[in-house]
Design a protein around this motif. Structure first.
Motif, PDB file in Angstrom:
ATOM      1  N   LYS A   1       0.843  -1.198   0.000  1.00 53.99           N
ATOM      2  CA  LYS A   1       0.000   0.000   0.000  1.00 53.99           C
ATOM      3  C   LYS A   1       0.882   1.254   0.000  1.00 53.99           C
ATOM      4  CE  LYS A   1      -4.018   1.115   2.720  1.00 53.99           C
ATOM      5  NZ  LYS A   1      -4.651   0.657   3.934  1.00 53.99           N
ATOM      6  N   THR A   2       1.977   1.169   0.702  1.00 49.69           N
ATOM      7  CA  THR A   2       2.874   2.324   0.778  1.00 49.69           C
ATOM      8  C   THR A   2       3.758   2.433  -0.468  1.00 49.69           C
ATOM      9  OG1 THR A   2       3.043   1.730   3.095  1.00 49.69           O
ATOM     10  CG2 THR A   2       4.475   3.492   2.340  1.00 49.69           C
ATOM     11  N   LEU A   3       4.272   1.285  -0.923  1.00 49.42           N
ATOM     12  CA  LEU A   3       5.233   1.322  -2.024  1.00 49.42           C
ATOM     13  C   LEU A   3       4.567   1.188  -3.399  1.00 49.42           C
ATOM     14  CD1 LEU A   3       8.178   1.350  -3.004  1.00 49.42           C
ATOM     15  CD2 LEU A   3       8.210  -1.126  -2.735  1.00 49.42           C
ATOM     16  N   CYS A   4       3.760   0.155  -3.577  1.00 48.88           N
ATOM     17  CA  CYS A   4       3.255  -0.155  -4.926  1.00 48.88           C
ATOM     18  C   CYS A   4       2.298   0.908  -5.442  1.00 48.88           C
ATOM     19  CB  CYS A   4       2.598  -1.525  -4.957  1.00 48.88           C
ATOM     20  SG  CYS A   4       3.734  -2.837  -4.463  1.00 48.88           S
ATOM     21  N   THR A   5       1.658   1.643  -4.530  1.00 51.45           N
ATOM     22  CA  THR A   5       0.767   2.700  -5.006  1.00 51.45           C
ATOM     23  C   THR A   5       1.563   3.845  -5.630  1.00 51.45           C
ATOM     24  OG1 THR A   5       0.770   3.536  -2.763  1.00 51.45           O
ATOM     25  CG2 THR A   5      -1.161   2.269  -3.437  1.00 51.45           C
ATOM     26  N   ARG A   6       2.881   3.868  -5.395  1.00 57.12           N
ATOM     27  CA  ARG A   6       3.721   4.909  -6.011  1.00 57.12           C
ATOM     28  C   ARG A   6       4.381   4.406  -7.292  1.00 57.12           C
ATOM     29  NH1 ARG A   6       6.685   7.876  -0.974  1.00 57.12           N
ATOM     30  NH2 ARG A   6       5.064   7.493   0.563  1.00 57.12           N
ATOM     31  N   CYS A   7       4.016   3.200  -7.656  1.00 55.08           N
ATOM     32  CA  CYS A   7       4.636   2.551  -8.817  1.00 55.08           C
ATOM     33  C   CYS A   7       3.581   2.417  -9.911  1.00 55.08           C
ATOM     34  CB  CYS A   7       5.146   1.178  -8.363  1.00 55.08           C
ATOM     35  SG  CYS A   7       5.817   0.159  -9.658  1.00 55.08           S
ATOM     36  N   LEU A   8       4.043   2.492 -11.161  1.00 61.62           N
ATOM     37  CA  LEU A   8       3.113   2.400 -12.286  1.00 61.62           C
ATOM     38  C   LEU A   8       2.517   1.007 -12.458  1.00 61.62           C
ATOM     39  CD1 LEU A   8       5.325   4.278 -14.873  1.00 61.62           C
ATOM     40  CD2 LEU A   8       3.025   5.002 -14.216  1.00 61.62           C
ATOM     41  N   LYS A   9       3.214   0.003 -11.982  1.00 59.51           N
ATOM     42  CA  LYS A   9       2.823  -1.369 -12.329  1.00 59.51           C
ATOM     43  C   LYS A   9       1.593  -1.866 -11.559  1.00 59.51           C
ATOM     44  CE  LYS A   9       7.281  -3.193 -13.838  1.00 59.51           C
ATOM     45  NZ  LYS A   9       8.300  -4.217 -13.590  1.00 59.51           N
ATOM     46  N   THR A  10       0.933  -2.833 -12.157  1.00 62.75           N
ATOM     47  CA  THR A  10      -0.208  -3.493 -11.518  1.00 62.75           C
ATOM     48  C   THR A  10       0.219  -4.887 -11.091  1.00 62.75           C
ATOM     49  OG1 THR A  10      -1.738  -2.273 -12.917  1.00 62.75           O
ATOM     50  CG2 THR A  10      -2.575  -4.307 -11.914  1.00 62.75           C
ATOM     51  N   ARG A  11      -0.009  -5.223  -9.837  1.00 65.45           N
ATOM     52  CA  ARG A  11       0.527  -6.476  -9.272  1.00 65.45           C
ATOM     53  C   ARG A  11      -0.305  -7.678  -9.684  1.00 65.45           C
ATOM     54  NH1 ARG A  11       0.282  -6.536  -3.556  1.00 65.45           N
ATOM     55  NH2 ARG A  11      -1.478  -5.133  -3.739  1.00 65.45           N
ATOM     56  N   ILE A  12      -0.010  -8.207 -10.865  1.00 67.22           N
ATOM     57  CA  ILE A  12      -0.760  -9.411 -11.243  1.00 67.22           C
ATOM     58  C   ILE A  12      -0.316 -10.593 -10.375  1.00 67.22           C
ATOM     59  CG2 ILE A  12      -1.255  -8.623 -13.592  1.00 67.22           C
ATOM     60  CD1 ILE A  12       0.892 -10.531 -14.590  1.00 67.22           C
ATOM     61  N   TRP A  13       0.883 -10.507  -9.781  1.00 68.58           N
ATOM     62  CA  TRP A  13       1.332 -11.577  -8.872  1.00 68.58           C
ATOM     63  C   TRP A  13       0.470 -11.632  -7.622  1.00 68.58           C
ATOM     64  CZ3 TRP A  13       2.669  -9.932  -4.049  1.00 68.58           C
ATOM     65  CH2 TRP A  13       3.155  -8.628  -3.902  1.00 68.58           C
ATOM     66  N   ALA A  14      -0.218 -10.512  -7.302  1.00 65.25           N
ATOM     67  CA  ALA A  14      -1.058 -10.484  -6.100  1.00 65.25           C
ATOM     68  C   ALA A  14      -2.534 -10.620  -6.472  1.00 65.25           C
ATOM     69  CB  ALA A  14      -0.823  -9.182  -5.338  1.00 65.25           C
ATOM     70  N   GLY A  15      -2.810 -10.979  -7.716  1.00 68.55           N
ATOM     71  CA  GLY A  15      -4.196 -11.203  -8.132  1.00 68.55           C
ATOM     72  C   GLY A  15      -4.879  -9.974  -8.689  1.00 68.55           C
ATOM     73  N   GLU A  16      -4.159  -8.837  -8.822  1.00 69.07           N
ATOM     74  CA  GLU A  16      -4.786  -7.658  -9.403  1.00 69.07           C
ATOM     75  C   GLU A  16      -5.009  -7.899 -10.891  1.00 69.07           C
ATOM     76  OE1 GLU A  16      -2.317  -4.309  -8.431  1.00 69.07           O
ATOM     77  OE2 GLU A  16      -2.874  -4.364  -6.315  1.00 69.07           O
ATOM     78  N   VAL A  17      -6.074  -7.325 -11.411  1.00 74.56           N
ATOM     79  CA  VAL A  17      -6.432  -7.595 -12.808  1.00 74.56           C
ATOM     80  C   VAL A  17      -5.959  -6.449 -13.702  1.00 74.56           C
ATOM     81  CG1 VAL A  17      -8.375  -7.955 -14.399  1.00 74.56           C
ATOM     82  CG2 VAL A  17      -8.418  -8.935 -12.087  1.00 74.56           C
ATOM     83  N   LEU A  18      -5.353  -6.815 -14.809  1.00 76.95           N
ATOM     84  CA  LEU A  18      -4.905  -5.813 -15.781  1.00 76.95           C
ATOM     85  C   LEU A  18      -5.463  -6.240 -17.139  1.00 76.95           C
ATOM     86  CD1 LEU A  18      -3.011  -3.312 -16.094  1.00 76.95           C
ATOM     87  CD2 LEU A  18      -1.222  -4.906 -16.765  1.00 76.95           C
ATOM     88  N   SER A  19      -6.518  -5.567 -17.555  1.00 79.46           N
ATOM     89  CA  SER A  19      -7.173  -6.027 -18.786  1.00 79.46           C
ATOM     90  C   SER A  19      -6.611  -5.329 -20.023  1.00 79.46           C
ATOM     91  CB  SER A  19      -8.679  -5.818 -18.686  1.00 79.46           C
ATOM     92  OG  SER A  19      -8.925  -4.487 -18.314  1.00 79.46           O
ATOM     93  N   GLN A  20      -5.825  -4.262 -19.829  1.00 77.23           N
ATOM     94  CA  GLN A  20      -5.228  -3.566 -20.971  1.00 77.23           C
ATOM     95  C   GLN A  20      -3.727  -3.465 -20.761  1.00 77.23           C
ATOM     96  OE1 GLN A  20      -7.217  -0.125 -22.733  1.00 77.23           O
ATOM     97  NE2 GLN A  20      -8.191   0.100 -20.755  1.00 77.23           N
ATOM     98  N   THR A  21      -3.036  -2.936 -21.759  1.00 74.66           N
ATOM     99  CA  THR A  21      -1.634  -2.553 -21.555  1.00 74.66           C
ATOM    100  C   THR A  21      -1.449  -1.194 -22.226  1.00 74.66           C
ATOM    101  OG1 THR A  21      -0.782  -3.458 -23.602  1.00 74.66           O
ATOM    102  CG2 THR A  21      -0.846  -4.954 -21.710  1.00 74.66           C
ATOM    103  N   PHE A  22      -0.259  -0.632 -22.096  1.00 69.45           N
ATOM    104  CA  PHE A  22      -0.012   0.664 -22.740  1.00 69.45           C
ATOM    105  C   PHE A  22      -0.188   0.549 -24.251  1.00 69.45           C
ATOM    106  CE2 PHE A  22       4.095  -1.373 -23.022  1.00 69.45           C
ATOM    107  CZ  PHE A  22       4.570  -0.991 -24.263  1.00 69.45           C
ATOM    108  N   LEU A  23      -0.012  -0.670 -24.787  1.00 65.52           N
ATOM    109  CA  LEU A  23      -0.150  -0.854 -26.235  1.00 65.52           C
ATOM    110  C   LEU A  23      -1.599  -0.707 -26.694  1.00 65.52           C
ATOM    111  CD1 LEU A  23       2.319  -3.798 -26.646  1.00 65.52           C
ATOM    112  CD2 LEU A  23       2.477  -1.619 -27.864  1.00 65.52           C
ATOM    113  N   SER A  24      -2.531  -0.950 -25.778  1.00 64.71           N
ATOM    114  CA  SER A  24      -3.930  -0.769 -26.170  1.00 64.71           C
ATOM    115  C   SER A  24      -4.458   0.579 -25.704  1.00 64.71           C
ATOM    116  CB  SER A  24      -4.779  -1.919 -25.633  1.00 64.71           C
ATOM    117  OG  SER A  24      -4.530  -2.111 -24.257  1.00 64.71           O
ATOM    118  N   GLY A  25      -3.537   1.497 -25.380  1.00 63.17           N
ATOM    119  CA  GLY A  25      -3.947   2.878 -25.134  1.00 63.17           C
ATOM    120  C   GLY A  25      -4.065   3.276 -23.680  1.00 63.17           C
ATOM    121  N   ALA A  26      -3.673   2.433 -22.740  1.00 59.62           N
ATOM    122  CA  ALA A  26      -3.710   2.807 -21.318  1.00 59.62           C
ATOM    123  C   ALA A  26      -2.265   2.963 -20.838  1.00 59.62           C
ATOM    124  CB  ALA A  26      -4.437   1.746 -20.517  1.00 59.62           C
ATOM    125  N   PRO A  27      -1.719   4.187 -20.850  1.00 59.72           N
ATOM    126  CA  PRO A  27      -0.277   4.390 -20.619  1.00 59.72           C
ATOM    127  C   PRO A  27       0.261   3.756 -19.345  1.00 59.72           C
ATOM    128  CG  PRO A  27      -1.331   6.463 -21.200  1.00 59.72           C
ATOM    129  CD  PRO A  27      -2.432   5.450 -21.043  1.00 59.72           C
TER     130      PRO A  27
END
Ligand code: SF4
Length: 468
Positions: free
Chosen positions: A413-439
């Motif tokens: 909560k303290t560190l990853c919220t300051r990072c651009l990445k989405t933690r798929i290792w922790a079960g967070e869902v990422l349905s797009q990538t920067f290639l599909s227009g979500a920087p």
């Protein structure tokens, strides 16, 4: 065609820790013996877990840019690279096929006999003025090598070899006092006074984990902290760090050439396809990756911070080299080191212009492994590693495997919220990538070492506020 991967320790605290690896990689790129030279770090990105996904060719030579063999080179690095090897690395290296790539993992460069030439070159620099007056000066000079004193260590081996060459009055090895001020430094000075009979001594730190401690200024400050010992002492001279000498690139080249003959492996088609996709996307219009904007411009690419979009060229500092970009991206707007490239602290106020051939390296410097992992995620081919497996594998952060999921979430909560990445290792869902227009849609396939260090009670731990 081969890729050369140079790996180093890296740091969560200091931008200098990667300097030696970066300089050596730049030199080898200019020399052109390898079609590709890539850098990777244990504690920085691209990490050792990521780097084999980012190399272009299927024949990969990996050299640890460390002076000596240790748990790090024989266990941690090998494990992180997925080599399935533990223990001493033989002279010819460890050869493995990993995901279709033939990987040659070699011994650290500090064990190579050419390191004696690097030491001699540094000594000659340190005594340049005196040698102008008297070429035979070395015969009345002692070499004091500071390092690991175990018989088989690289420091002992190189010291013995230099002693046998008979260039110096004396060559002795003494223990590295450690990267903190105190009694061990006084003890070292007493040992030098007792054991050196020559008129002068040149201090050679043969250590990796010292960074800023290895400069002549730091060594002099700690060794000569007290005015006098009250006994006869030799005049002390200090060399510049070994790791940043230009000859190190030659040592690495020799190691790689001796270790095996070129295999002329096939191109990795997945790699090429990933980068072609990014280049096509950038050529078709502005591409936004994280905090970076890439815009096509008369056959070239203008790269800048997204918040500097629309600013005139005159109002931005132009970075003309890839190295300039690497350096700029490692510090935030206040000049503080950025221990993770994907923290939302990319500095503003610069612009860089690159030919299509250089754009991949520019993006790798800004966001190591992000392109390859994002393309893989988009193709449903990115494998993630759960926290427990990462924490168990990273032996330095062993206590991280004992914490509760809630404690991990607290740190995230303290560190990853300051990072651009989405933690798929922790079960967070990422349905797009920067290639599909979500920087900002960038996958995180495995907890980084910075998070591990925050969660762990040991090792490279700093309060989060001090590392970001
Ligand atoms: S673990 Fe968190 S801080 Fe580290 S790279 Fe992933 S999202 Fe970023």
């Amino acid at each position: 065609m081969r890729s050369l991967v140079l790996i180093g320790h890296g740091s969560h605290r200091s931008a200098q820790a990667a300097e030696g690896v970066h300089q050596c990689a730049e030199q080898l790129r200019v020399q052109g013996h390898f079609r590709e030279v890539v850098e990777a770090y244990w504690l920085e990105e691209p990490s050792l877990r990521q780097v084999l996904k980012t190399v272009q060719f299927t024949d990969v030579t990996v050299v640890p840019l460390l002076l000596g063999a240790s748990d790090l080179t024989e266990y941690t690095f090998a494990l992180e690279l997925g080599l399935g090897h533990r223990g001493p690395v033989p002279v010819q290296g460890v050869n493995r096929v990993i995901s279709g790539r033939t990987v040659h993992y070699l011994r650290p460069y500090g064990l190579h006999p050419l390191m004696q030439e690097v030491i001699l070159a540094r000594v000659r620099e340190a005594l340049a003025e005196e040698l102008l007056q008297d070429e035979a000066l070395l015969q009345d000079t002692a070499l004091v090598v500071l390092g690991d004193l175990s018989g088989a260590s690289a420091a002992q081996q190189q010291a013995r070899a230099l002693q046998e060459r008979g260039l110096f009055a004396q060559v002795l090895t003494l223990p590295w006092p450690g990267a903190s001020q105190g009694p061990p430094w006084r003890q070292l000075r007493q040992d030098i006074a007792q054991q050196v009979s020559a008129a002068r001594a040149v201090i050679v730190p043969f250590v990796d984990d010292a960074d800023e401690w290895c400069t002549p200024e730091s060594l002099a400050a700690y060794l000569e902290h007290e005015d006098t010992l009250g006994v006869q002492e030799p005049t002390l001279h200090y060399i510049q760090p070994l790791a940043t000498h230009e000859l190190v690139a030659r040592v690495v080249l020799e190691l790689a050439v001796q270790a095996h003959k070129p295999l002329g492996g096939d191109l990795d088609r997945n790699y090429q396809a990933a980068w072609q996709q990014v280049l096509d996307r950038a050529a078709a219009g502005p591409l936004r990756v994280g905090e970076v904007l890439v815009s096509p411009q008369a056959g070239l690419f203008d790269v800048r911070h997204t918040l500097d979009e629309g600013r005139s060229h005159e109002s931005l500092r132009t970075l003309v080299t890839l190295s300039g970009l690497w350096e700029r991206a490692r510090h935030d707007d206040t000049g503080a080191f950025r221990p993770l490239p994907t923290l939302r602290t990319l500095p503003r106020g610069w612009r860089a212009v690159f030919a299509p051939a250089d754009l991949p390296r520019a993006l790798q410097y800004l966001y190591p492994a992000v392109i390859e992992e994002s393309v893989a995620h988009q193709n449903h081919a990115l494998r993630f590693t759960p926290w427990a497996a990462t924490a168990q594998r990273q032996s330095r952060y062993q206590s991280a495997s004992l914490v509760t999921p809630m404690q991990v979430e607290q740190a995230a909560k303290t560190l990853c919220t300051r990072c651009l990445k989405t933690r798929i290792w922790a079960g967070e869902v990422l349905s797009q990538t920067f290639l599909s227009g979500a920087p900002g849609a960038i996958p995180c396939a495995e907890a980084c070492t910075l998070l591990l260090s925050q969660v762990s009670a040991e090792g490279d731990t700093l309060p989060v506020s001090a590392t970001i």
